[in-house]
Design an enzyme around this catalytic site. Structure first.
Site, short mmCIF file in Angstrom:
data_model
loop_
_atom_site.label_atom_id
_atom_site.label_comp_id
_atom_site.label_asym_id
_atom_site.label_seq_id
_atom_site.Cartn_x
_atom_site.Cartn_y
_atom_site.Cartn_z
N HIS A 150 41.10 -20.06 -4.58
CA HIS A 150 40.20 -21.53 -5.00
C HIS A 150 41.07 -22.72 -4.68
CE1 HIS A 150 37.28 -19.28 -6.88
NE2 HIS A 150 38.03 -18.59 -7.87
N ARG A 162 47.50 -14.71 -4.90
CA ARG A 162 46.12 -14.42 -4.76
C ARG A 162 45.48 -14.90 -3.47
NH1 ARG A 162 41.50 -15.53 -9.26
NH2 ARG A 162 41.96 -17.80 -8.81
N ASP A 182 53.63 -10.42 5.61
CA ASP A 182 54.58 -11.03 6.72
C ASP A 182 55.43 -12.10 6.40
OD1 ASP A 182 54.35 -8.55 8.21
OD2 ASP A 182 53.00 -9.50 9.91
N GLU A 193 36.21 -8.30 -11.87
CA GLU A 193 35.53 -9.38 -12.43
C GLU A 193 34.18 -9.49 -12.25
OE1 GLU A 193 37.31 -12.85 -10.78
OE2 GLU A 193 37.97 -11.91 -8.91
N ASP A 195 34.76 -15.15 -13.76
CA ASP A 195 33.78 -14.34 -13.03
C ASP A 195 32.89 -13.07 -13.52
OD1 ASP A 195 33.32 -15.65 -10.34
OD2 ASP A 195 35.61 -15.63 -10.17
C1 3PY Z 1 38.50 -15.25 -13.26
O1 3PY Z 1 38.56 -15.23 -14.68
O2 3PY Z 1 37.18 -15.10 -12.53
C2 3PY Z 1 39.69 -15.33 -12.51
O3 3PY Z 1 39.46 -15.10 -11.30
C3 3PY Z 1 40.79 -15.33 -12.96
O4 3PY Z 1 41.01 -15.50 -14.23
MG MG Z 2 37.45 -15.03 -10.51
#
Ligand code: 3PY
Ligand code: MG
Length: 257
Positions: free
Chosen positions: A50, A75, A89, A154, A180
């Protein structure tokens, strides 16, 4: 010149069940990352999902963090094999991969971090920071051992497939994303909804029972304590963006009154 491979202290901490408190970094800035490294966080996540990061900004942040004991994690924004290759890499050793929903996906992600014949990671050799441009002469044979693959669950689909994902060989840990998960359960913007918290608790208990390290995003100390009691060991408890925004709002408000 021979340089030894950098040991992945995050992987070791997870395997030892040590409490790890961390934060997202979405400001995408090497100086901010260095500032965050001078706090008491155990691990920091450079957020390429994000945050406005690209491969260069992630590289700069990894270079900043390398001077400190804090454990860096990147991430990714997707499951793309070429992105995974390039992120490894540039020297990332722990990857947090979002939106994993099946053991089939988990298997593909494991292959993406392994060289052939086991996997599909392309060879960058002397072109890469990961090998310190060739100075880590045994990198090819030691890389996999020092890579830590953390898959993010998620969605209800991911929860349904939790066991298969967690037990996929090569998956080091599972991380639950409540935001999510809440949205996909029909509770958009309500990660604290009791149904979501229950699903998070059940997921933590399940992964813990399966013997895999499990982590979660949780900004509430009491709830984190509860999650810790039922088996979660690594937590994201905030973000650089949220910390700055909250502190800035608070400061101005104190002077406006
Ligand atoms: C979420 O909560 O959706 C995340 O990606 C990280 O907390
Ligand atoms: Mg998330």
């Amino acid at each position: 010149m021979h340089v030894p491979i950098i040991e992945n202290s995050f992987k070791r901490a997870l395997n030892a069940g040590q409490l790890q408190l961390g934060a997202f970094m979405a400001l995408a800035d090497a100086t901010t990352a260095e500032l965050m490294a001078n706090t008491d966080f155990d691990w920091l996540v450079i957020d390429g999902e994000h945050g406005p990061n690209d491969i260069n900004s992630i590289t700069r942040q990894l270079q900043s963090l390398a001077a400190y004991p804090v454990k860096p994690v990147v991430r990714l924004k997707d499951h793309n094999v070429a992105n995974i290759k390039q992120t490894l890499d540039i020297g990332a050793q722990t990857l947090l991969i979002p939106m994993v929903e099946s053991s089939g996906q988990a298997t593909q992600l494991v292959k993406a971090i392994q060289y052939a014949p086991k996997g599909v990671r392309g060879l960058g050799g002397g072109l890469t920071r990961a090998t310190r441009w060739g100075a880590i002469t045994d990198y090819l044979h030691k890389a996999e051992e020092e890579i830590c693959l953390v898959l993010q669950i998620e969605s209800p689909e991911g929860i349904e497939e939790l066991e298969g994902i967690a037990l996929t060989e090569g998956v080091d840990a599972v991380f639950i994303g409540p935001a999510d998960l809440a949205a996909s359960m029909g509770y958009l913007g309500q990660p604290g909804h009791p149904d979501v918290c229950l699903a998070v608790e059940q997921a933590i208990e399940k992964v813990h029972t399966l013997g895999k390290p499990v982590g979660v995003f949780c900004g509430e100390p009491l709830q984190a304590k509860r999650y810790r009691e039922i088996g979660a060991s690594f937590f994201l408890i905030g973000a650089d963006t949220m910390l700055l925004k909250t502190a800035a709002d608070h400061l101005v408000a104190r002077f406006r009154t």
